[in-house]
Design a protein around this motif. Structure first.
Motif, short mmCIF file in Angstrom:
data_model
loop_
_atom_site.label_atom_id
_atom_site.label_comp_id
_atom_site.label_asym_id
_atom_site.label_seq_id
_atom_site.Cartn_x
_atom_site.Cartn_y
_atom_site.Cartn_z
N ILE A 159 -42.69 89.40 -46.02
CA ILE A 159 -43.84 90.05 -45.36
C ILE A 159 -44.26 91.28 -46.16
N GLN A 160 -43.30 92.07 -46.60
CA GLN A 160 -43.61 93.25 -47.42
C GLN A 160 -44.34 92.85 -48.70
N LYS A 161 -43.89 91.78 -49.34
CA LYS A 161 -44.52 91.32 -50.58
C LYS A 161 -45.94 90.82 -50.30
N LEU A 162 -46.13 90.09 -49.20
CA LEU A 162 -47.46 89.61 -48.83
C LEU A 162 -48.40 90.78 -48.57
N GLU A 163 -47.88 91.86 -48.00
CA GLU A 163 -48.69 93.06 -47.79
C GLU A 163 -48.99 93.76 -49.11
N GLN A 164 -47.99 93.90 -49.96
CA GLN A 164 -48.18 94.56 -51.25
C GLN A 164 -49.16 93.80 -52.13
N ASP A 165 -49.11 92.47 -52.06
CA ASP A 165 -50.01 91.63 -52.87
C ASP A 165 -51.42 91.55 -52.28
N GLY A 166 -51.61 92.12 -51.10
CA GLY A 166 -52.93 92.10 -50.47
C GLY A 166 -53.26 90.82 -49.74
N VAL A 167 -52.30 89.89 -49.65
CA VAL A 167 -52.53 88.66 -48.89
C VAL A 167 -52.70 89.03 -47.41
N ILE A 168 -51.82 89.90 -46.92
CA ILE A 168 -52.00 90.48 -45.59
C ILE A 168 -52.78 91.77 -45.81
N ALA A 169 -54.05 91.75 -45.45
CA ALA A 169 -54.92 92.90 -45.70
C ALA A 169 -54.66 94.02 -44.70
#
Length: 154
Positions: A39-49
């Protein structure tokens, strides 16, 4: 590149972003720490805006949806900048799209009634030079979702 576990996490979070990491992990058959890292990676990558709360428009007395088609005779950077500035300050305008085809811009406006929309319309035309405006009032919402399809992720 997202794998099936990332997609499963995104699917769960799109349905309910208030779930705890352990609840998400349980639903995707993963332990808590690896799930949290993903989840942290998805947030850092901007997938979770961002994570938001969805409100009920009718309970907030803005149950009338108006789709507004705008045509402009000016296709300049200055006009676009001004248009963007103005629509950004009108809270009833909840979505704005630059279009291809015969319509230049499409707005989604939410208001309590037609008279309130007329106020939005008058404000818009007083602050931006517009060639043509056409408004359609939604009679019924057939489908409304914020969930994006995940089948196309590479």
């Amino acid at each position: 590149m997202l794998d099936t576990i990332d997609k499963a996490i995104l699917s769960v979070l799109q349905q309910d972003s208030t779930l705890s990491v352990s609840e998400v992990a349980d639903r995707v058959n993963l332990s808590t720490t690896p799930c949290w890292r993903r989840i942290q990676k998805l947030e850092q990558d901007g997938v979770i805006a961002r994570r938001v709360v969805l409100l009920d428009a009718k309970k907030l007395n803005v149950g009338v949806t108006v789709l507004v088609e705008i045509k402009t005779a000016q296709h300049t950077a200055a006009w676009l900048r001004r248009f963007c500035e103005v629509v950004a300050t009108i809270p009833e305008v909840v979505e704005v799209y630059r279009m291809s085809g015969h319509i230049d811009y499409m707005l989604k406006v939410v208001v309590p009634h037609i008279e309130a929309y007329d106020g939005v319309y008058k404000r818009l035309i007083s602050e931006v030079d517009i060639f043509d405006v056409s408004s359609s009032f939604s009679m019924e919402t057939i489908k409304h979702t914020t969930m994006l399809p995940l089948d196309y992720v590479l």
